[in-house]
Scaffold this motif. Structure first.
Motif, PDB file in Angstrom:
ATOM      1  N   ALA A   1     -15.219  -5.598  -7.638  1.00  0.00           N
ATOM      2  CA  ALA A   1     -15.519  -6.059  -6.281  1.00  0.00           C
ATOM      3  C   ALA A   1     -15.157  -4.941  -5.313  1.00  0.00           C
ATOM      4  N   ASP A   2     -15.789  -4.965  -4.129  1.00  0.00           N
ATOM      5  CA  ASP A   2     -15.542  -3.893  -3.153  1.00  0.00           C
ATOM      6  C   ASP A   2     -14.082  -3.847  -2.711  1.00  0.00           C
TER       7      ASP A   2
ATOM      8  N   ARG B   1     -11.925  -1.597  -4.811  1.00  0.00           N
ATOM      9  CA  ARG B   1     -12.090  -0.183  -4.480  1.00  0.00           C
ATOM     10  C   ARG B   1     -11.224   0.179  -3.270  1.00  0.00           C
ATOM     11  N   ARG B   2     -11.197  -0.716  -2.281  1.00  0.00           N
ATOM     12  CA  ARG B   2     -10.418  -0.459  -1.067  1.00  0.00           C
ATOM     13  C   ARG B   2      -8.915  -0.494  -1.358  1.00  0.00           C
ATOM     14  N   ALA B   3      -8.501  -1.433  -2.210  1.00  0.00           N
ATOM     15  CA  ALA B   3      -7.074  -1.516  -2.557  1.00  0.00           C
ATOM     16  C   ALA B   3      -6.611  -0.243  -3.258  1.00  0.00           C
TER      17      ALA B   3
ATOM     18  N   TYR C   1      -6.032  -5.554  -9.694  1.00  0.00           N
ATOM     19  CA  TYR C   1      -5.968  -4.954  -8.360  1.00  0.00           C
ATOM     20  C   TYR C   1      -5.235  -5.840  -7.359  1.00  0.00           C
ATOM     21  N   GLU C   2      -5.064  -7.121  -7.646  1.00  0.00           N
ATOM     22  CA  GLU C   2      -4.156  -7.922  -6.821  1.00  0.00           C
ATOM     23  C   GLU C   2      -2.728  -7.414  -6.994  1.00  0.00           C
ATOM     24  N   ILE C   3      -2.383  -6.972  -8.199  1.00  0.00           N
ATOM     25  CA  ILE C   3      -1.068  -6.374  -8.421  1.00  0.00           C
ATOM     26  C   ILE C   3      -0.939  -5.064  -7.660  1.00  0.00           C
ATOM     27  N   TRP C   4      -1.998  -4.260  -7.664  1.00  0.00           N
ATOM     28  CA  TRP C   4      -1.976  -3.021  -6.875  1.00  0.00           C
ATOM     29  C   TRP C   4      -1.730  -3.336  -5.400  1.00  0.00           C
ATOM     30  N   LEU C   5      -2.416  -4.329  -4.874  1.00  0.00           N
ATOM     31  CA  LEU C   5      -2.272  -4.678  -3.461  1.00  0.00           C
ATOM     32  C   LEU C   5      -0.864  -5.188  -3.163  1.00  0.00           C
ATOM     33  N   ALA C   6      -0.326  -6.011  -4.058  1.00  0.00           N
ATOM     34  CA  ALA C   6       1.031  -6.520  -3.864  1.00  0.00           C
ATOM     35  C   ALA C   6       2.045  -5.370  -3.900  1.00  0.00           C
ATOM     36  N   GLY C   7       1.819  -4.410  -4.799  1.00  0.00           N
ATOM     37  CA  GLY C   7       2.705  -3.252  -4.864  1.00  0.00           C
ATOM     38  C   GLY C   7       2.640  -2.424  -3.593  1.00  0.00           C
TER      39      GLY C   7
END
Length: 233
Positions: A41-42, A45-47, A83-89
């Motif tokens: 999802a886009d 990519r942004r995260a 990528y939710e983990i990337w964002l949370a990090g």
């Protein structure tokens, strides 16, 4: 550190995971997705881009970034996508440095004045990506081990970030390759400096790591820093 991110070799059948749905998700081998895209999802990519770009104003290194993603409560880690983990990090790293507030997150946009920090401008992205993040450093002492040496990995449970997986601790293997001196993640993640160490590939028999559950004649190779290893007589 030990945590839900370190799942290699674990039998999770019947474990109390975050939900019944997750209980069957992590059992058995990893099945690669056919023709898997880089991003599903886009926003993924942004995260990813935000995490790389924010390293300059945030001042964190790759090991701090990995630690922020991996050092999360089991239930939270197992309920988030990659990528939710990337964002949370990323949120944790920015919060720790005063680059974001709870008010910003709740609003979904900046509501507090930004800190004045150097930023990665668009015309600097290509050069930064081409530069990469080489971790090899000059050696200050000879390598302790040679190819073919038998070694045992340390068995204790570290309370800090580590790159030695739990399934490989306290087992005997053979030095397979020597990669030179590299930044030591355990120190670098904690902000204690790079403390470079010799890095080796250690080859283990599958039966050494997993006993009777190992596939016949299977071999597992693990990259391990020198302080993870003890000499065998």
């Amino acid at each position: 550190m030990d945590g839900a991110h370190d799942m290699g070799g674990k039998n999770l059948v019947g474990k109390n995971l975050a939900s019944k749905k997750l209980a069957g998700t992590f059992d058995g081998p990893v099945i690669p997705e056919a023709n898997e895209p880089l991003f599903h999802a886009d926003w993924e990519r942004r995260a990813f881009a935000l995490t790389l770009a924010m390293a300059r104003p945030g001042g964190w290194n790759i090991d701090m970034s990995r630690s922020a993603r991996e050092n999360r409560p089991d239930a939270e880690y197992l309920s988030l996508s990659y990528y939710e983990i990337w964002l949370a990090g990323l949120e944790r790293l920015m919060d720790e440095r005063g680059l974001i507030t709870a008010g910003d997150l709740a609003a979904g946009h900046a509501v507090t004045p930004p800190l004045q920090r150097p930023v990665l401008a668009a015309d600097g992205v290509d050069a930064m990506l081409r530069q990469g993040g080489p971790s090899e450093r000059p050696a200050s002492a000879p390598a302790r081990f040679s190819i073919g040496d038998r070694v045992r990995t340390r068995g204790e449970m570290p309370v800090v970030h580590t790159r030695l997986p739990a399934y490989a601790r306290g087992h005997v293997g053979v030095i397979e390759r020597i990669h030179g001196c590299h930044v030591f993640p355990d120190s670098n993640a904690a902000g204690h400096g790079e403390a470079p160490q010799w890095l080796y590939t250690v080859r283990f028999a599958g039966s050494e790591l997993f006993g009777d559950n190992a596939a016949p004649n299977s071999i597992v190779s693990v990259d391990a820093w020198e302080s993870y290893l003890e000499a065998m007589a």
